[in-house]
Every structure is written in C-alpha cells, then in structure tokens.
Design a protein around this motif. Structure first.
Motif, PDB file in Angstrom:
ATOM      1  N   SER A 131       0.861  -1.198   0.000  1.00  0.00           N
ATOM      2  CA  SER A 131       0.000   0.000   0.000  1.00  0.00           C
ATOM      3  C   SER A 131       0.893   1.241   0.000  1.00  0.00           C
ATOM      4  CB  SER A 131      -0.885   0.000   1.245  1.00  0.00           C
ATOM      5  OG  SER A 131      -0.114   0.441   2.353  1.00  0.00           O
ATOM      6  N   ARG A 132       0.267   2.416   0.107  1.00  0.00           N
ATOM      7  CA  ARG A 132       1.054   3.646   0.085  1.00  0.00           C
ATOM      8  C   ARG A 132       2.098   3.716   1.199  1.00  0.00           C
ATOM      9  NH1 ARG A 132      -4.299   5.439  -1.054  1.00  0.00           N
ATOM     10  NH2 ARG A 132      -4.566   7.123  -2.572  1.00  0.00           N
ATOM     11  N   SER A 133       1.943   2.927   2.254  1.00  0.00           N
ATOM     12  CA  SER A 133       2.962   2.956   3.308  1.00  0.00           C
ATOM     13  C   SER A 133       4.284   2.382   2.809  1.00  0.00           C
ATOM     14  CB  SER A 133       2.478   2.227   4.567  1.00  0.00           C
ATOM     15  OG  SER A 133       1.986   0.951   4.256  1.00  0.00           O
ATOM     16  N   PHE A 134       4.243   1.690   1.642  1.00  0.00           N
ATOM     17  CA  PHE A 134       5.502   1.227   1.061  1.00  0.00           C
ATOM     18  C   PHE A 134       6.402   2.424   0.717  1.00  0.00           C
ATOM     19  CE2 PHE A 134       8.373   0.114  -2.369  1.00  0.00           C
ATOM     20  CZ  PHE A 134       9.022  -0.980  -1.811  1.00  0.00           C
ATOM     21  N   ARG A 135       5.778   3.543   0.340  1.00  0.00           N
ATOM     22  CA  ARG A 135       6.599   4.728   0.036  1.00  0.00           C
ATOM     23  C   ARG A 135       7.489   5.092   1.224  1.00  0.00           C
ATOM     24  NH1 ARG A 135       1.355   8.057  -2.029  1.00  0.00           N
ATOM     25  NH2 ARG A 135       1.479   7.653  -4.271  1.00  0.00           N
ATOM     26  N   VAL A 136       6.906   5.020   2.410  1.00  0.00           N
ATOM     27  CA  VAL A 136       7.661   5.412   3.614  1.00  0.00           C
ATOM     28  C   VAL A 136       8.718   4.360   3.941  1.00  0.00           C
ATOM     29  CG1 VAL A 136       7.464   5.990   6.058  1.00  0.00           C
ATOM     30  CG2 VAL A 136       5.705   6.753   4.435  1.00  0.00           C
ATOM     31  N   LEU A 137       8.328   3.092   3.796  1.00  0.00           N
ATOM     32  CA  LEU A 137       9.282   2.004   4.019  1.00  0.00           C
ATOM     33  C   LEU A 137      10.506   2.175   3.100  1.00  0.00           C
ATOM     34  CD1 LEU A 137       9.696  -0.672   5.486  1.00  0.00           C
ATOM     35  CD2 LEU A 137       8.291  -1.779   3.752  1.00  0.00           C
ATOM     36  N   TRP A 138      10.235   2.465   1.850  1.00  0.00           N
ATOM     37  CA  TRP A 138      11.307   2.662   0.851  1.00  0.00           C
ATOM     38  C   TRP A 138      12.159   3.887   1.226  1.00  0.00           C
ATOM     39  CZ3 TRP A 138       9.817   3.778  -4.982  1.00  0.00           C
ATOM     40  CH2 TRP A 138      10.980   3.912  -5.739  1.00  0.00           C
TER      41      TRP A 138
ATOM     42  N   ASP B 134      10.593  10.546  -6.751  1.00  0.00           N
ATOM     43  CA  ASP B 134      10.566   9.229  -7.400  1.00  0.00           C
ATOM     44  C   ASP B 134       9.972   8.172  -6.467  1.00  0.00           C
ATOM     45  OD1 ASP B 134      11.985   9.796  -9.984  1.00  0.00           O
ATOM     46  OD2 ASP B 134      13.545  10.451  -8.592  1.00  0.00           O
ATOM     47  N   VAL B 135      10.195   8.342  -5.173  1.00  0.00           N
ATOM     48  CA  VAL B 135       9.592   7.410  -4.213  1.00  0.00           C
ATOM     49  C   VAL B 135       8.069   7.553  -4.264  1.00  0.00           C
ATOM     50  CG1 VAL B 135       9.387   6.844  -1.751  1.00  0.00           C
ATOM     51  CG2 VAL B 135      11.633   7.409  -2.731  1.00  0.00           C
ATOM     52  N   MET B 136       7.604   8.799  -4.254  1.00  0.00           N
ATOM     53  CA  MET B 136       6.150   9.048  -4.242  1.00  0.00           C
ATOM     54  C   MET B 136       5.476   8.550  -5.516  1.00  0.00           C
ATOM     55  SD  MET B 136       4.905  10.320  -1.475  1.00  0.00           S
ATOM     56  CE  MET B 136       3.335  10.973  -2.036  1.00  0.00           C
ATOM     57  N   LEU B 137       6.000   8.972  -6.666  1.00  0.00           N
ATOM     58  CA  LEU B 137       5.351   8.618  -7.938  1.00  0.00           C
ATOM     59  C   LEU B 137       5.731   7.215  -8.397  1.00  0.00           C
ATOM     60  CD1 LEU B 137       5.317  11.858 -10.090  1.00  0.00           C
ATOM     61  CD2 LEU B 137       3.441  10.236  -9.893  1.00  0.00           C
TER      62      LEU B 137
ATOM     63  N   TRP C 103       3.721   0.208  -9.545  1.00  0.00           N
ATOM     64  CA  TRP C 103       3.498  -1.201  -9.237  1.00  0.00           C
ATOM     65  C   TRP C 103       1.995  -1.513  -9.148  1.00  0.00           C
ATOM     66  CZ3 TRP C 103       8.245   0.699  -8.763  1.00  0.00           C
ATOM     67  CH2 TRP C 103       9.301  -0.155  -9.081  1.00  0.00           C
ATOM     68  N   ALA C 104       1.162  -0.502  -9.107  1.00  0.00           N
ATOM     69  CA  ALA C 104      -0.290  -0.733  -9.029  1.00  0.00           C
ATOM     70  C   ALA C 104      -0.990  -0.393 -10.347  1.00  0.00           C
ATOM     71  CB  ALA C 104      -0.894   0.085  -7.896  1.00  0.00           C
TER      72      ALA C 104
END
Ligand SMILES: N[C@@H](CCC(=O)N[C@@H](CS)C(=O)NCC(=O)O)C(=O)O
Length: 218
Positions: A10-17, A160-163, A168-169
C-alpha cells in the motif's frame, strides 16, 4: 525509535522505501485492509481516517505519505533526496510529490470498484472507463517526462519514491505497452538497493488476485 504502521504493497511502502534510502531502522506494525484492524482506537489516534501510512518519529505521529516523505527528506537533508526552497527544481519537485496522489487516488478508485465493492453493489461502467482513461493520461504525462531523463528531476529524489511506487499498481488497470520509458524507469527504481531492502520487509499484498483487471461491460 521509529515505528511505521504499514499495509503490504500500500502507500505505506513509500515510507518504508524512503526509510531504507535514508538508512533508518524502523519497527514495522502490519495491518490488513478490511479486517477492521485499521479502525482500532489506538490506530485512529495516530491516523484519524484509519489509513496507512502512519509514522511515529521524532516524538510525534505523522500520517499522509506525501507529508511523511517530504518531512523525512527535509529533516534528513544530508541525503539529498529533497529539493529545498531556493533550489531550481523546487517547483517541479513539489509538483511531482503532489501529482503522485492525483494518480494514486485514481488507482484507489479503481481498487474500490474492481476489488473492494461487494455484491449486490455493482461498479458503474462509465465511471470505471473514465477513471481508467484518467489514469492512462497521468501515465502518458510521466512517459513524456521520462523519455529524456532517468528520474523525474534528473537525479533520484523523494519525488521518485512518491510517484514511482504507483507504477506497481497502475499496470493492474492500464496496459503498459505504450509506455516503454515508464517500464525502463520502473526497472531502474526496482534495482535500487533501498528498494530491494524495502521489498524484503514489505510483506505480501492480499488484495489483488489478478495481474490485470479488465472492465467487464456486462
Ligand atoms: N493520501 C493518503 C492516503 C492513505 C490511504 O488511503 N491509504 C490506504 C492504503 S493505500 C489505506 O490505508 N486504506 C485503508 C482503508 O481505506 O480502510 C496517503 O497518501 O497517505
């Protein structure tokens, strides 16, 4: 202590990355969409709409992936992932950060219609078609940008992390053949050590059960 409240893929992957890009260790608390765990009072105290990500960091709890990614880029500025006030790319950086949510909200609407809506509720075919066309238009805009540069702003940044995460979706709903620059960009992002490390911690998503969702006009 840093603690990330997370749903796999989910969008929390952005933060993990982003945490991996910055070399920050975090405890990960994992939830599933739809099992009620995101509506627990202690979760709503951190993220009032019951959504992920939420990040506990620096003595506070933050929600909204864009705000968190921007906060991390600004407060850990030595990593060079932000574009501070006065930087020539500042405007385009902010634009990309926010455009990510324009695109993600289209994906979210398609997720709702294709996956989360349960009978007897039925998705509206015209709304599905319009939303898919809008998503395709956002991909076209990114394709044109990435035809002549490796990353959104040239060098890799928090934008680039955000967009990038959206790539992947989006292919669940839009055929990607017309977007070769986006495919190459996605490969570049996927090869980043921080991305690989984040994927290893992400967990398995349990909402998509197909590679591609056609609009079934029945
Ligand atoms: N604009 C918010 C959106 C957050 C959001 O909607 N997250 C989804 C996962 S991608 C969620 O937590 N959904 C849970 C639900 O709708 O119950 C952000 O970027 O953080």
């Amino acid at each position: 202590m840093i603690r990330l409240h997370h749903v796999p893929a989910s969008r929390s992957f952005r933060v993990l990355w982003m945490l991996e890009e910055l070399g920050l260790e975090a405890e990960i608390v994992t939830y599933a969409i739809g099992d009620g765990s995101l509506r627990a009072p202690e979760v709503l105290a951190l993220t009032p709409a019951g959504r992920v990500p939420a990040l506990e960091i620096d003595g506070q709890a933050l929600f909204e992936s864009g705000a968190i990614v921007e906060y991390l880029a600004e407060t850990r500025a030595e990593a060079g992932l932000g574009r501070p006030v006065g930087h020539p790319d500042r405007g385009r950086y902010l634009q990309c950060l926010h455009f990510a949510e324009t695109q993600a909200s289209l994906i979210e609407n398609l997720n709702l219609s294709h996956i989360f809506l349960r009978p007897p509720a039925r998705p509206s075919i015209p709304v599905l078609k319009i939303t898919t066309a809008r998503l395709k238009a956002t991909l076209g805009a990114l394709e044109r940008l990435l035809e002549w540069r490796d990353h959104l702003l040239g060098d890799f940044s928090a934008a680039d992390v955000m967009l990038g995460f959206n790539l992947w979706a989006a292919p669940r709903y839009v055929r990607m053949a017309p977007f070769p620059a986006l495919a190459a960009y996605r490969d570049r992002l996927a090869a980043r050590p921080a991305f690989v490390a984040a994927r290893a911690k992400d967990g398995e998503q349990d909402f998509y059960d197909r590679e591609f969702y056609e609009i079934l006009d029945v």
